[in-house]
Enzyme design. Structure first.
Site, PDB file in Angstrom:
ATOM      1  N   HIS A 170       0.821  -1.216   0.000  1.00 48.36           N
ATOM      2  CA  HIS A 170       0.000   0.000   0.000  1.00 48.36           C
ATOM      3  C   HIS A 170       0.845   1.252   0.000  1.00 48.36           C
ATOM      4  CE1 HIS A 170       0.212   1.090   4.345  1.00 48.36           C
ATOM      5  NE2 HIS A 170       0.112  -0.196   4.612  1.00 48.36           N
ATOM      6  N   ASP A 182       6.185   0.277   6.617  1.00 47.45           N
ATOM      7  CA  ASP A 182       4.726   0.234   6.462  1.00 47.45           C
ATOM      8  C   ASP A 182       4.251   1.397   5.594  1.00 47.45           C
ATOM      9  OD1 ASP A 182       2.083  -0.414   6.812  1.00 47.45           O
ATOM     10  OD2 ASP A 182       1.907   0.564   8.758  1.00 47.45           O
ATOM     11  N   GLU A 216      -5.003   2.612   2.455  1.00 42.90           N
ATOM     12  CA  GLU A 216      -5.149   1.435   3.325  1.00 42.90           C
ATOM     13  C   GLU A 216      -5.276   1.836   4.782  1.00 42.90           C
ATOM     14  OE1 GLU A 216      -3.859  -1.784   6.041  1.00 42.90           O
ATOM     15  OE2 GLU A 216      -2.879   0.156   5.704  1.00 42.90           O
ATOM     16  N   GLU A 217      -4.534   2.864   5.181  1.00 42.35           N
ATOM     17  CA  GLU A 217      -4.397   3.154   6.605  1.00 42.35           C
ATOM     18  C   GLU A 217      -5.659   3.739   7.236  1.00 42.35           C
ATOM     19  OE1 GLU A 217      -2.210   2.154   8.504  1.00 42.35           O
ATOM     20  OE2 GLU A 217      -0.318   1.926   7.454  1.00 42.35           O
ATOM     21  N   ASP A 244       2.602  -6.557   3.676  1.00 38.86           N
ATOM     22  CA  ASP A 244       2.277  -5.436   4.565  1.00 38.86           C
ATOM     23  C   ASP A 244       2.541  -5.806   6.024  1.00 38.86           C
ATOM     24  OD1 ASP A 244       1.381  -3.000   5.510  1.00 38.86           O
ATOM     25  OD2 ASP A 244      -0.735  -3.532   5.394  1.00 38.86           O
TER      26      ASP A 244
END
Length: 359
Positions: A170, A182, A216-217, A244
Site C-alpha cells: 500500500h 509500512d 489502506e491506513e 504489509d
C-alpha cells in the site's frame, strides 16, 4: 506528555481543555466506571506484549492493543468523556508515540491521542497518588475528501492473459515518517517482482498485476474500489499477494487456500528451501489490509511469512525510516514474492478458491 493525534480525532478548543484523568485497563473497567468517565479525559492503559512478539506472535499482540486504540476513544465518547488517550501500541519504549486509526465518526469526534509508554506509566504513577487533572491541546483537522488513486501496472500474460495474479503493497503511510516498513518496502517488493521477471525474460501465462494501494491506513478505499471494479468477474482474479508486515526476513508463505491445495505448493517450497523460506502456513482467511474483500469473495490470498519481532518498534512512528530496512532481507522478500507470483501465474488448473467466510 509526548503524544500524537490519532486518525479521526477531534480537536480541543484552541486554548485547550482541562479535565480530570481517569485511567482504565479494559473495556469492562471503562463501563464499570461510567459515572466517573463523563466530563473526564480517559487513558486506556494496556501494554504491548513484546515477549509474545519475540516468539513469533507480534500480530496477535498488536491486534489486542490496536483494538483498544480503534474502539477505545469511541467507547469513551459514548460515555461522555471529553477526550481519550491510549497507551502507544508498540514494542520499543523510547518515548515515541505510535499513530493509528480510531473508530470515531463525524459528529461524535472527541480529541484522541496516543501517548508514549513512558508517559502512560507516569500518568499511572501520578493517578495512584490521588486525583489527577490534565491540560490537553490537540489541533487536528478533518478536511473534505479528495481524489486519490491506486497505482496499477500489468505484466501481460501469454495464453491466460485474462486471468490475474495481483502482487501488491500500500502506497499511503501515517504522517510521522516516510513509512519505510509500512508499507514502502511492500510496494518496492511488488515492483521488484516484475523487474526480476523482466530481467530473466520470463513471460508468465497469467497477467501479473502490480498494485500500490491507496488509503489502506485510514479507510481502505483503494481496496474497496478495486473490488467494486472487479466483483462481477472475481473468477478472473486468480490469486492475490500483499506484503504489509514489514521487511523482516521471510521464512515462508501464508495462504488462504483450502486444505487440499497445500500439496500443490510442494514444488514452490522446494525451490524456496535454499534461502530458508519454505514454511507454509494455511489459514481460512488472512484478512490483509487491502485483499480481504477479494478474499471474502473467494480469491486466494497470500503474504510473506516474515520475522516481525521488531516491526512494531517502528510501525506508525517517526522511526519508520529507510535506515531500518535491511537490504538483504528486502532482496529475500523480492525473491520470495517473485517465485510465488511466477508459480501462481503458471500453474495448471485451479489452486482452489479461498474458503467462504463463515463456513
Amino acid at each position: 506528555m509526548v503524544l500524537t493525534a490519532l486518525g479521526g480525532s477531534g480537536a480541543t478548543p484552541a486554548a485547550g481543555l482541562t479535565a480530570p484523568v481517569i485511567l482504565v485497563k479494559s473495556f469492562e473497567e471503562l463501563k464499570a466506571r461510567a459515572a466517573e468517565v463523563k466530563g473526564a479525559i480517559v487513558l486506556i492503559d494496556t501494554p504491548f506484549d513484546q515477549e509474545m512478539a519475540e516468539r513469533g506472535l507480534a500480530g496477535v499482540t498488536y491486534g489486542q492493543g490496536s483494538r483498544f486504540r480503534f474502539n477505545g476513544p469511541k467507547a469513551a465518547a459514548e460515555l461522555g468523556a471529553v477526550a481519550a488517550l491510549v497507551r502507544s501500541v508498540g514494542g520499543a519504549d523510547f518515548r515515541i508515540p505510535h499513530a493509528g486509526a480510531t473508530g470515531l465518526e463525524d459528529g461524535k469526534r472527541i480529541p484522541a491521542a496516543a501517548v508514549t509508554v513512558e508517559d502512560a506509566l507516569l500518568i499511572g504513577r501520578l493517578a495512584a497518588r490521588g486525583p489527577l487533572k490534565m491540560h490537553l491541546t490537540l489541533t487536528p483537522q478533518n478536511l473534505p475528501d479528495a481524489d486519490s488513486y491506486n497505482v496499477i501496472a500489468d505484466w501481460p500474460g501469454t495464453d491466460k492473459a485474462d486471468e490475474v495474479v495481483v502482487v501488491s503493497g500500500h502506497l499511503d503511510s501515517w504522517d510521522l515518517a516516510t513509512g519505510a516498513h509500512d508499507d514502502g518496502a511492500g510496494v518496492v517488493a511488488a515492483m521488484g517482482v516484475v523487474e526480476t521477471l523482466k530481467k530473466l525474460d520470463y513471460r508468465p501465462r497469467r497477467t501479473i498485476r502490480v498494485i500500490a494501494w491507496m488509503n489502506e491506513e485510514n479507510g481502505g478505499r483503494g481496496g474497496q474500489a478495486y473490488f467494486e471494479a472487479n466483483k462481477q468477474a472475481l473468477g478472473k482474479q486468480y490469486a492475490a499477494i500483499e506484503m504489509d508486515s514489514g521487511a523482516g526476513r521471510p521464512f515462508g508463505i501464508k495462504a488462504s487456500v483450502g486444505p487440499k491445495a497445500e500439496k500443490l505448493f510442494a514444488p514452490l517450497l522446494a525451490a524456496l528451501q535454499p534461502m530458508g523460506a519454505h514454511a507454509f502456513t494455511r489459514r481460512d482467511a488472512l484478512g490483509t489490509g487491502d485483499l480481504h474483500r477479494l478474499e471474502t469473495g473467494g480469491v486466494p490470498s497470500f503474504e510473506p511469512l516474515v520475522d516481525s519481532h521488531s516491526y512494531f518498534h517502528y510501525h506508525h512512528t517517526a522511526a519508520d525510516t529507510l535506515d531500518k530496512v535491511d537490504p538483504e532481507n528486502l532482496k529475500r522478500n523480492v525473491a520470495l514474492m517473485s517465485s510465488l507470483a511466477w508459480f501462481l501465474a503458471n500453474i495448471d488448473g485451479e489452486i482452489g478458491r479461498a474458503p467462504a467466510q463463515g463456513e
